[in-house]
Design a protein around this motif. Sequence first.
Motif, PDB file in Angstrom:
ATOM      1  N   SER A   1       0.997  -1.141   0.374  1.00  0.00           N
ATOM      2  CA  SER A   1       0.045   0.393  -0.521  1.00  0.00           C
ATOM      3  C   SER A   1       0.593   1.356   0.391  1.00  0.00           C
ATOM      4  CB  SER A   1      -1.246   0.230   1.360  1.00  0.00           C
ATOM      5  OG  SER A   1      -1.844  -0.810   0.784  1.00  0.00           O
ATOM      6  N   GLY A   2       0.750   2.313  -0.910  1.00  0.00           N
ATOM      7  CA  GLY A   2       0.936   3.771  -0.661  1.00  0.00           C
ATOM      8  C   GLY A   2       0.490   4.570  -0.725  1.00  0.00           C
ATOM      9  N   ASP A   3       0.960   5.539  -0.655  1.00  0.00           N
ATOM     10  CA  ASP A   3       0.108   6.930  -0.297  1.00  0.00           C
ATOM     11  C   ASP A   3      -0.927   7.427  -1.889  1.00  0.00           C
ATOM     12  OD1 ASP A   3       1.081   6.906   2.727  1.00  0.00           O
ATOM     13  OD2 ASP A   3       2.771   8.143   1.855  1.00  0.00           O
ATOM     14  N   SER A   4      -1.342   7.915  -2.004  1.00  0.00           N
ATOM     15  CA  SER A   4      -1.875   8.436  -3.286  1.00  0.00           C
ATOM     16  C   SER A   4      -1.629   9.668  -3.428  1.00  0.00           C
ATOM     17  CB  SER A   4      -3.146   9.112  -2.702  1.00  0.00           C
ATOM     18  OG  SER A   4      -4.683   7.572  -2.370  1.00  0.00           O
ATOM     19  N   PRO A   5      -0.587   9.691  -4.723  1.00  0.00           N
ATOM     20  CA  PRO A   5       0.179  10.721  -5.300  1.00  0.00           C
ATOM     21  C   PRO A   5      -0.442  12.260  -5.214  1.00  0.00           C
ATOM     22  CG  PRO A   5      -1.439   9.807  -7.103  1.00  0.00           C
ATOM     23  CD  PRO A   5      -1.628   9.017  -6.333  1.00  0.00           C
ATOM     24  N   LYS A   6       0.090  12.654  -4.418  1.00  0.00           N
ATOM     25  CA  LYS A   6      -0.356  14.762  -4.085  1.00  0.00           C
ATOM     26  C   LYS A   6       0.270  15.205  -5.868  1.00  0.00           C
ATOM     27  CE  LYS A   6       1.653  14.664   0.169  1.00  0.00           C
ATOM     28  NZ  LYS A   6       2.627  15.708   0.941  1.00  0.00           N
ATOM     29  N   LYS A   7      -1.175  15.858  -6.569  1.00  0.00           N
ATOM     30  CA  LYS A   7      -1.349  16.493  -7.042  1.00  0.00           C
ATOM     31  C   LYS A   7      -0.676  17.601  -7.124  1.00  0.00           C
ATOM     32  CE  LYS A   7      -4.924  19.230  -8.270  1.00  0.00           C
ATOM     33  NZ  LYS A   7      -6.190  19.024  -8.821  1.00  0.00           N
ATOM     34  N   SER A   8       0.400  17.881  -8.553  1.00  0.00           N
ATOM     35  CA  SER A   8       1.254  19.821  -7.987  1.00  0.00           C
ATOM     36  C   SER A   8       0.842  20.158  -9.890  1.00  0.00           C
ATOM     37  CB  SER A   8       2.731  18.668  -8.606  1.00  0.00           C
ATOM     38  OG  SER A   8       2.963  18.480  -9.609  1.00  0.00           O
ATOM     39  N   PRO A   9       0.770  21.292  -9.756  1.00  0.00           N
ATOM     40  CA  PRO A   9       0.742  22.108 -10.819  1.00  0.00           C
ATOM     41  C   PRO A   9       0.577  21.135 -11.986  1.00  0.00           C
ATOM     42  CG  PRO A   9       1.554  23.541  -9.265  1.00  0.00           C
ATOM     43  CD  PRO A   9       2.046  22.464  -8.620  1.00  0.00           C
TER      44      PRO A   9
ATOM     45  N   VAL B   1      -7.199   8.926 -17.375  1.00  0.00           N
ATOM     46  CA  VAL B   1      -6.830  10.725 -17.069  1.00  0.00           C
ATOM     47  C   VAL B   1      -7.402  11.312 -15.738  1.00  0.00           C
ATOM     48  CG1 VAL B   1      -6.062  13.323 -16.565  1.00  0.00           C
ATOM     49  CG2 VAL B   1      -5.441  11.429 -18.633  1.00  0.00           C
ATOM     50  N   LYS B   2      -7.872  11.184 -14.588  1.00  0.00           N
ATOM     51  CA  LYS B   2      -8.809  11.379 -13.102  1.00  0.00           C
ATOM     52  C   LYS B   2      -8.729  13.072 -12.975  1.00  0.00           C
ATOM     53  CE  LYS B   2     -11.162   7.571 -13.705  1.00  0.00           C
ATOM     54  NZ  LYS B   2     -12.617   8.248 -13.973  1.00  0.00           N
ATOM     55  N   ASP B   3      -7.831  13.278 -13.024  1.00  0.00           N
ATOM     56  CA  ASP B   3      -7.687  15.046 -12.390  1.00  0.00           C
ATOM     57  C   ASP B   3      -6.236  15.774 -13.743  1.00  0.00           C
ATOM     58  OD1 ASP B   3      -8.149  17.648 -11.332  1.00  0.00           O
ATOM     59  OD2 ASP B   3      -7.237  16.644  -8.744  1.00  0.00           O
ATOM     60  N   VAL B   4      -6.132  17.075 -13.313  1.00  0.00           N
ATOM     61  CA  VAL B   4      -4.979  17.642 -13.654  1.00  0.00           C
ATOM     62  C   VAL B   4      -4.316  18.538 -12.943  1.00  0.00           C
ATOM     63  CG1 VAL B   4      -5.026  16.403 -16.023  1.00  0.00           C
ATOM     64  CG2 VAL B   4      -5.805  19.386 -15.263  1.00  0.00           C
ATOM     65  N   GLY B   5      -3.495  19.318 -12.817  1.00  0.00           N
ATOM     66  CA  GLY B   5      -2.635  20.204 -12.532  1.00  0.00           C
ATOM     67  C   GLY B   5      -2.705  21.327 -12.519  1.00  0.00           C
ATOM     68  N   ALA B   6      -2.531  22.862 -12.425  1.00  0.00           N
ATOM     69  CA  ALA B   6      -2.935  23.663 -12.929  1.00  0.00           C
ATOM     70  C   ALA B   6      -2.043  23.918 -13.930  1.00  0.00           C
ATOM     71  CB  ALA B   6      -3.492  25.264 -12.141  1.00  0.00           C
ATOM     72  N   LEU B   7      -0.817  23.621 -14.414  1.00  0.00           N
ATOM     73  CA  LEU B   7      -0.266  23.896 -15.233  1.00  0.00           C
ATOM     74  C   LEU B   7      -0.533  22.828 -16.594  1.00  0.00           C
ATOM     75  CD1 LEU B   7       2.583  25.434 -13.986  1.00  0.00           C
ATOM     76  CD2 LEU B   7       0.857  26.715 -15.195  1.00  0.00           C
ATOM     77  N   ARG B   8      -1.405  21.909 -15.866  1.00  0.00           N
ATOM     78  CA  ARG B   8      -1.760  20.531 -17.073  1.00  0.00           C
ATOM     79  C   ARG B   8      -3.418  20.809 -17.926  1.00  0.00           C
ATOM     80  NH1 ARG B   8       1.551  15.568 -16.659  1.00  0.00           N
ATOM     81  NH2 ARG B   8       0.609  15.633 -18.887  1.00  0.00           N
ATOM     82  N   ASN B   9      -3.561  20.367 -19.679  1.00  0.00           N
ATOM     83  CA  ASN B   9      -4.534  21.488 -20.178  1.00  0.00           C
ATOM     84  C   ASN B   9      -5.607  20.153 -19.544  1.00  0.00           C
ATOM     85  OD1 ASN B   9      -6.666  21.285 -22.145  1.00  0.00           O
ATOM     86  ND2 ASN B   9      -5.176  20.847 -23.760  1.00  0.00           N
ATOM     87  N   ARG B  10      -7.137  20.444 -18.550  1.00  0.00           N
ATOM     88  CA  ARG B  10      -8.064  20.494 -18.597  1.00  0.00           C
ATOM     89  C   ARG B  10      -8.902  19.160 -19.241  1.00  0.00           C
ATOM     90  NH1 ARG B  10      -9.112  21.089 -13.493  1.00  0.00           N
ATOM     91  NH2 ARG B  10     -11.062  20.527 -13.742  1.00  0.00           N
TER      92      ARG B  10
END
Length: 309
Positions: A19-27, A71-80
Motif C-alpha cells: 500500500s502506498g500513499d496517494s500521489p499529491k497533485k502538483s501544478p 486521466v482523472k485529474d490534472v494540475g493547474a498547468l496541464r490541459n483540463r
Amino acid sequence: MKQIVQRSFDGIEALKIESGDSPKKSPFSAIIETKYVPILPWDWMGEAGQLQSIHSVQLPKVIGYSFSGIVKDVGALRNRKLIDQPVFGANPSGTASEIINSLIPPIIFPIPTNVSLKQAATIIGGADTVWHAVYDVLSISKADRVLVIGASGGVGQYAVQMAKMQKATVIGIASKNSQNFVLQLGADDAIAYDDNFVRDVKSMGKVTKIIDAVGNSHLLTQILKEQDDVTVLSLSQTNFEAPKINQSFQFNNGRIALKQYTQIVNLIGNGDLMAYIHQVFPFEDVIKAQEITKTGHAKGRSLLAFNAH
C-alpha cells in the motif's frame, strides 16, 4: 493505493504488493487511473539485477515503465481537456500502481476511439522498440531477408509486421504451437525452435538481418553458424560475441520521436498494424504472470490489469 514494489535484486519471487500513499497533485500533474501495464522482459531482467550496468536503479522502486489508463485529474498547468480521456504512456518512476502521477515532461499520448486500452498498452516497450529497430537502426528494405527470433511475442509480433510493411522477406522463429500465428502476422516462413530446428535453420537460406527479441545466446549461436555476412540487432541481450568475423552484433533499445507514437497508434486504429493480446492477469498475480510470460510461448503481449471494476 496498491502498487507492485521491488525491494531487492532477488528476482521475480521477491516482488511485493504494498500500500502506498496517494500521489499529491502538483501544478504539473496528470493523475491517471491505471488500467493496463505490459509485462516486459525488461521487468524480470531488472528484478534480477541484470540491467544495472546499462540502467542503474535505486531500490525500493515501483516496477513497470509503460501503461494505459484514464486521466482523472490534472494540475493547474496541464490541459483540463485531458480529464476523462484514455491515454497511454510511460512513467520513469514506475507504472505498476493503481494511480500514476504523470509529471512534465509528459510522456502520455491520447488513445483514439478506434484503439482499445489493451491495444495501446502494447505500444511502449513493444511497437516503439521495433519501430526504432526497423527504421532507425537496421533500415530494413525490400532487399532484405529478415529473421525474427521470438516472432510471436509482444515485441516479435511487431517486428514481423513492420519488416513486412517494408516489403522485406521475413522468417519468424517461434514455438511449434505459434507457427501458424507467425504466418498470420505476415511472415513468409516460420521455423519452430522446438521441432527440427537445426535442420530448418540449415535449409532456410541466407538472411541479411536478424532481430533478436528473445535473448537466448545458444539459439543465436546455432543460427549464426549457418550464416555468413549478417547484421544482428538484439532487443533483449546486451552482450554477445558473434562466432564469425563478418557478423556484427549490437544491443539497442532506443527511443523514437514523439510524433511517431501518433503514427503507430493510428496504424493500429486503421487496422494496418495489429496489436495482439496473449493474456491479461490481475495485478495481484504479478509473480505468476511474470513467470508464465518468461517461460511460456506467447502469442502477443501479456498485461497486468488494474482498477478492473
